[in-house]
Design an enzyme around this catalytic site. Structure first.
Site, mmCIF file in Angstrom:
data_model
loop_
_atom_site.group_PDB
_atom_site.id
_atom_site.type_symbol
_atom_site.label_atom_id
_atom_site.label_comp_id
_atom_site.label_asym_id
_atom_site.label_seq_id
_atom_site.Cartn_x
_atom_site.Cartn_y
_atom_site.Cartn_z
ATOM 1 N N CYS B 86 0.831 -1.220 0.000
ATOM 2 C CA CYS B 86 0.000 0.000 0.000
ATOM 3 C C CYS B 86 0.861 1.263 0.000
ATOM 4 O O CYS B 86 0.341 2.368 -0.157
ATOM 5 C CB CYS B 86 -0.926 0.009 1.200
ATOM 6 S SG CYS B 86 -1.798 -1.544 1.408
ATOM 7 N N CYS B 209 -13.220 1.133 8.241
ATOM 8 C CA CYS B 209 -12.381 0.558 7.190
ATOM 9 C C CYS B 209 -12.368 1.432 5.939
ATOM 10 O O CYS B 209 -13.392 1.988 5.549
ATOM 11 C CB CYS B 209 -12.903 -0.821 6.795
ATOM 12 S SG CYS B 209 -13.003 -1.975 8.166
ATOM 13 N N SER B 210 -11.200 1.499 5.288
ATOM 14 C CA SER B 210 -11.107 2.238 4.032
ATOM 15 C C SER B 210 -11.782 1.436 2.929
ATOM 16 O O SER B 210 -12.222 0.313 3.129
ATOM 17 C CB SER B 210 -9.648 2.513 3.686
ATOM 18 O OG SER B 210 -8.935 1.303 3.550
ATOM 19 N N ILE B 212 -12.310 -0.279 -0.984
ATOM 20 C CA ILE B 212 -11.631 -1.008 -2.063
ATOM 21 C C ILE B 212 -11.986 -0.252 -3.337
ATOM 22 O O ILE B 212 -13.144 -0.212 -3.736
ATOM 23 C CB ILE B 212 -12.101 -2.472 -2.096
ATOM 24 C CG1 ILE B 212 -11.653 -3.193 -0.814
ATOM 25 C CG2 ILE B 212 -11.579 -3.182 -3.337
ATOM 26 C CD1 ILE B 212 -12.213 -4.581 -0.650
ATOM 27 N N LYS B 331 -10.304 6.552 3.670
ATOM 28 C CA LYS B 331 -11.626 6.166 4.155
ATOM 29 C C LYS B 331 -12.755 6.582 3.203
ATOM 30 O O LYS B 331 -13.662 5.810 2.949
ATOM 31 C CB LYS B 331 -11.853 6.807 5.538
ATOM 32 C CG LYS B 331 -13.210 6.584 6.124
ATOM 33 C CD LYS B 331 -13.378 5.134 6.530
ATOM 34 C CE LYS B 331 -14.827 4.671 6.519
ATOM 35 N NZ LYS B 331 -15.338 4.324 5.192
ATOM 36 N N HIS B 335 -8.993 4.028 -1.670
ATOM 37 C CA HIS B 335 -7.641 3.505 -1.475
ATOM 38 C C HIS B 335 -7.258 2.528 -2.584
ATOM 39 O O HIS B 335 -7.131 1.325 -2.356
ATOM 40 C CB HIS B 335 -7.567 2.840 -0.097
ATOM 41 C CG HIS B 335 -6.221 2.294 0.258
ATOM 42 N ND1 HIS B 335 -5.036 2.754 -0.282
ATOM 43 C CD2 HIS B 335 -5.865 1.292 1.125
ATOM 44 C CE1 HIS B 335 -4.021 2.064 0.235
ATOM 45 N NE2 HIS B 335 -4.497 1.175 1.072
#
Lengths: 136, 388
Positions: B86, B209-210, B212, B331, B335
């Protein structure tokens, strides 16, 4: 051939077969570098500290403490039918730590960080074997 | 240090981009860069490219840099593909910095891109879980949220960090993401919504959670002597620091801090000759809300254990102690792994040039911006400090 854990994706090297065979006898093995004394758990065949490959086996004693945990509600594809399950980090003799499932939890008290746990061996289906944590 | 500059930047729309493949996303970011560049011709001025893509498995294209340089019209020029999970985006910028600083190339185009939504969420979760040790961690089905949840549990236990503190980060990042036209998820959320969403990996729920995401970002890196030729307002790379950590999270002495991030921050601050108090805005790697709180502490914005309080008090909104992730962060902006670190540079480039006012999220008079980009659970960390 015995394999460690619920799933694996890597080629199974002799070292890991040996680890799984020791587990079947009830021995949870860590390693210690005979040259510089660095201890590894989970075990390693090579010392990243002094580059020696002269390692001896040491045993993990069952009594330990719960360092931290999570409850996995959304699992990866490989664990699709197991959720929810608890993944925890436990600390054992010589400060050695590892990750494993924590099972046998019946109350919030069993999930208290710092509480006593035991590491136990459990045989799985398909000739697999694993270590687990249980509240002590 | 003012030896290397960024003179142009662009970004694609982030999101679940069913209309675009990997190559189209990269093209969109480069096209955006070209359209907003002051005075640069990519064909004539670019000497080499650096391409950041984190995973081949998400989109299926092997050796993705090859298709990308063809798509963006850079065939014939030297290229290199960079991967650091990442942290791939900042690794690409760091590589470009090194190429320019060494004198090997004068002007380098960096493109970071990821196409993640072509696979199912279960498959994406599986692929990211394999970034944990496949020998000792993957066999236990610890997901990526799971790794950060292990840190969250410990942080809450050790420092009394609360669920409300975690959710405050999410509320802030959604507040700013709603204002960012290129963000993946453009909606504000309430603290109540954030605290009561479905559980993913206890204590982290969906809003911790960020996303997808699919997306790309691009910047042009050049030597300072040439910078003014390309724009009147270049942004300079003032400091770069990097660090790493153990593969197995269980072997770390601390689970409430990322050692690699602390090493990276100290090195970057030292090189730039600034401290945490000098940072006007920070782009931090909020892959999970707890990661942003730990970032506050690792970067010195808060003392160890006091990051949650900083979030709860709203000190990381514009006008607070330091503006953090005012583009929505991972977020809400999204990402796309390889794009993230380059997108952080894109945001800082625009903020330091005062170009975000029309979006209602300009940090007025911002002079120094910090980018904090974490790969996996801290095995790769890059901190880059940019200044006007």
């Amino acid at each position: 051939m015995k394999k460690f854990g619920y799933v694996s994706v890597e080629h199974y090297v002799p070292f890991m077969q040996e680890f799984a065979e020791e587990l079947e006898k009830g021995n949870i093995i860590a390693t210690k570098c005979k040259t510089c004394g660095t201890e590894y758990f989970p075990p390693r065949e090579e010392c990243g500290n002094c580059y020696s490959t002269d390692m001896e086996k040491i045993k993990i004693e069952p009594e330990g403490t719960l360092v931290t945990y999570t409850i996995i509600h959304v699992p990866p594809e490989s664990h699709a039918n197991m959720a929810p399950y608890i993944v925890a980090v436990g600390e054992f003799n010589n400060g050695l730590r590892t990750m494993a499932h924590l099972v046998g939890v019946t109350s919030m008290d069993d999930l208290k960080v710092g509480r006593k746990i035991k590491i136990v061996v459990q045989k799985l289906e398909n000739d697999r074997i694993v270590y687990k944590f249980v509240p002590a | 240090m003012n030896d290397v500059a960024i003179v142009a930047a662009g970004q694609s729309k982030f999101g679940k981009r069913t209309d675009a493949g990997l190559r189209n996303l990269a093209f969109e970011a480069v096209k955006d860069l070209v359209e907003h560049a002051d005075n640069i011709s990519l064909k004539e001025d670019i000497d080499a490219t650096v391409i950041g893509v984190a995973g081949d498995e998400f989109n299926g294209q092997g050796a993705p840099a090859a298709v990308l340089i063809d798509e963006i019209g850079m065939v014939g020029k030297p290229t290199i593909r960079v991967e650091s999970a990442c942290a791939t985006g900042t690794a690409a910028i760091k590589t470009a910095y090194s190429l320019v600083k060494s004198g090997l190339h004068d002007t380098v185009l960096v493109v970071g891109v990821e196409k993640m939504t072509a696979v199912s969420t279960a498959k994406a979760t599986e692929l990211m879980a394999r970034a944990g040790d496949i020998r000792w961690e993957y066999p236990f089905g610890c997901t990526f949220p799971g790794f950060y949840a292990l840190m969250a549990t410990k942080h809450m236990e050790e420092y009394g960090t609360t669920k409300e503190m975690l959710s405050s980060v999410s509320v802030k990042n959604h507040f700013y993401g709603a204002k960012n036209p290129k963000a993946h998820l453009r909606k504000e959320i309430t603290l109540e919504e954030a605290m009561n969403s479905i559980m993913i990996a206890h204590p982290l729920n969906l809003y911790d959670c960020s996303l997808i995401s699919d997306g790309a970002a691009a910047v042009v890196v050049t030597k300072a002597d040439l910078a003014k030729k390309y724009t009147d307002t270049p942004i300079y790379v003032r400091g770069i620091g990097s660090g790493s950590d153990t593969m197995q999270i269980s072997r770390r002495p601390s689970l409430t801090s990322l050692t690699g991030a602390r090493i990276a921050a100290q090195a970057a601050y030292k090189m730039a000759g600034v401290g945490p108090e000098d940072i006007d805005l920070a782009e931090v790697h909020d892959c999970f809300t707890i990661a942003e709180i730990i970032a506050y502490e690792d970067l010195g914005f808060a003392k160890p254990g006091e990051g949650g309080k900083l979030a709860l008090e709203g000190q990381t909104y514009i006008g607070g102690k330091v503006a953090v992730n005012v583009d929505g962060g991972l977020k809400s902006k999204g990402h796309p792994l390889g794009a993230t670190g380059v997108s952080q540079a894109y945001e800082i480039f625009r903020q330091l040039r005062g170009e975000v006012a029309s979006e209602g999220r300009q940090v007025d008079g911002a002079e120094i911006g910090l980018s904090h980009n974490v790969g996996q659970t801290g095995q790769f960390v890059n901190v880059i400090i940019y200044g006007r």
